[in-house]
Design a protein around this motif. Structure first.
Motif, PDB file in Angstrom:
ATOM      1  N   GLU A   1     -11.764   4.021   2.627  1.00 38.64           N
ATOM      2  CA  GLU A   1     -11.772   2.610   2.272  1.00 38.64           C
ATOM      3  C   GLU A   1     -11.200   2.461   0.868  1.00 38.64           C
ATOM      4  O   GLU A   1     -11.635   3.145  -0.050  1.00 38.64           O
ATOM      5  CB  GLU A   1     -13.190   2.050   2.330  1.00 38.64           C
TER       6      GLU A   1
ATOM      7  N   ASP B   1      -5.194   6.423   4.561  1.00 37.91           N
ATOM      8  CA  ASP B   1      -5.639   5.688   5.740  1.00 37.91           C
ATOM      9  C   ASP B   1      -7.037   6.090   6.191  1.00 37.91           C
ATOM     10  O   ASP B   1      -7.660   5.384   6.993  1.00 37.91           O
ATOM     11  CB  ASP B   1      -4.653   5.894   6.897  1.00 37.91           C
ATOM     12  N   ASP B   2      -7.530   7.220   5.695  1.00 38.43           N
ATOM     13  CA  ASP B   2      -8.827   7.729   6.137  1.00 38.43           C
ATOM     14  C   ASP B   2      -9.973   7.281   5.246  1.00 38.43           C
ATOM     15  O   ASP B   2     -11.130   7.626   5.504  1.00 38.43           O
ATOM     16  CB  ASP B   2      -8.803   9.262   6.177  1.00 38.43           C
TER      17      ASP B   2
ATOM     18  N   VAL C   1       0.854  -1.187   0.000  1.00 36.62           N
ATOM     19  CA  VAL C   1       0.000   0.000   0.000  1.00 36.62           C
ATOM     20  C   VAL C   1       0.891   1.238   0.000  1.00 36.62           C
ATOM     21  O   VAL C   1       1.717   1.410   0.893  1.00 36.62           O
ATOM     22  CB  VAL C   1      -0.929   0.007   1.229  1.00 36.62           C
TER      23      VAL C   1
ATOM     24  N   ASP D   1       2.366   5.049   0.369  1.00 38.97           N
ATOM     25  CA  ASP D   1       2.251   6.070   1.417  1.00 38.97           C
ATOM     26  C   ASP D   1       1.681   7.348   0.806  1.00 38.97           C
ATOM     27  O   ASP D   1       2.413   8.268   0.427  1.00 38.97           O
ATOM     28  CB  ASP D   1       3.623   6.327   2.051  1.00 38.97           C
TER      29      ASP D   1
END
Length: 230
Positions: free
Chosen positions: A146, A143-144, A136, A138
């Motif tokens: 789906e 991260d916030d 995944v 960066d």
């Protein structure tokens, strides 16, 4: 260690040569190709191709009416093909003379000893066939929300209205093409200078050309006699 693409054939060759083999798999037999790579994706590509041909039936004088995609049935077909292959690999190993299958996590105790659950396995040679997983990137804010990877996208049973694909290499382009044919709007985001950057520049240019939005009645190039219809 690992029952992916390399492990089972190697076990077959070694047992055929009279050696005893222990093969350890903690999750899915068949590895990436059978479970999350070649087999399921090519099955989806075939369904997407069928939808594409059905929509183009009128171009060949064939009336097909309204075309719809039942993604739940598409996924069910993909799952059956994949599960049949996975079962085939597992059954082959279970029936292999001289091969013992362990379904558990393995870790090294020393250079010639592995602990598998509560058992210790000793071997002169230990082969690692542990596969890989999606990385995944960066990206701020990722991260916030789906998001899907090349693995989790295989579990979709509905067609997204708009699919944004980050990356323009061959796996990304494969999903872009199939989901566009399923009916989703697709946007591919590539930070590099060209798509499929590991390929020759003329290949990248051709991919960009055939991927760009077209009017349905956009004139197509003439083909030489015998060239496959597109």
């Amino acid at each position: 260690m690992g029952a992916g693409q390399a492990g089972p054939p190697l076990a077959g060759r070694l047992t055929a040569a009279g050696q005893r083999v222990a093969i350890v798999e903690r999750k899915l037999f068949g590895g990436t190709c059978v479970n999350t790579g070649c087999i399921p994706t090519k099955t989806l590509v075939a369904s997407a191709h069928a939808a594409h041909l059905a929509r183009r039936g009128g171009d060949y004088g064939i009336g097909t009416g309204s075309i719809s995609v039942d993604m739940a049935k598409v996924k069910a077909r993909k799952d059956k093909v994949m599960l049949d292959d996975r079962t085939g690999v597992e059954d082959w190993l279970n029936g292999m003379d001289g091969c013992t299958v362990f379904r558990d996590h393995a870790r090294f105790e020393d250079p010639h000893t592995m602990r598998v659950g509560e058992q210790l396995l000793h071997g002169d040679r230990i082969f690692l066939n542990v596969g890989g997983r999606a990385v995944v990137p960066d990206i701020p804010g990722l991260d916030d929300v789906e998001f899907l990877t090349n693995v989790s996208i295989l579990e979709l049973d509905t067609v997204p209205s708009h699919l944004v694909i980050v990356g323009g290499s061959y796996i990304a382009l494969e999903f872009a093409q199939m989901y566009r044919r399923f009916g989703a709007q697709v946007t591919v985001v590539e930070r590099g200078a060209r798509l499929a950057s590991r390929e020759d520049e003329d290949v990248s240019a051709t991919i960009k050309e055939v991927s760009r939005p077209r009017d349905r009645h956009h004139p197509r190039r003439r083909r030489c006699p015998g060239q496959q219809a597109r």
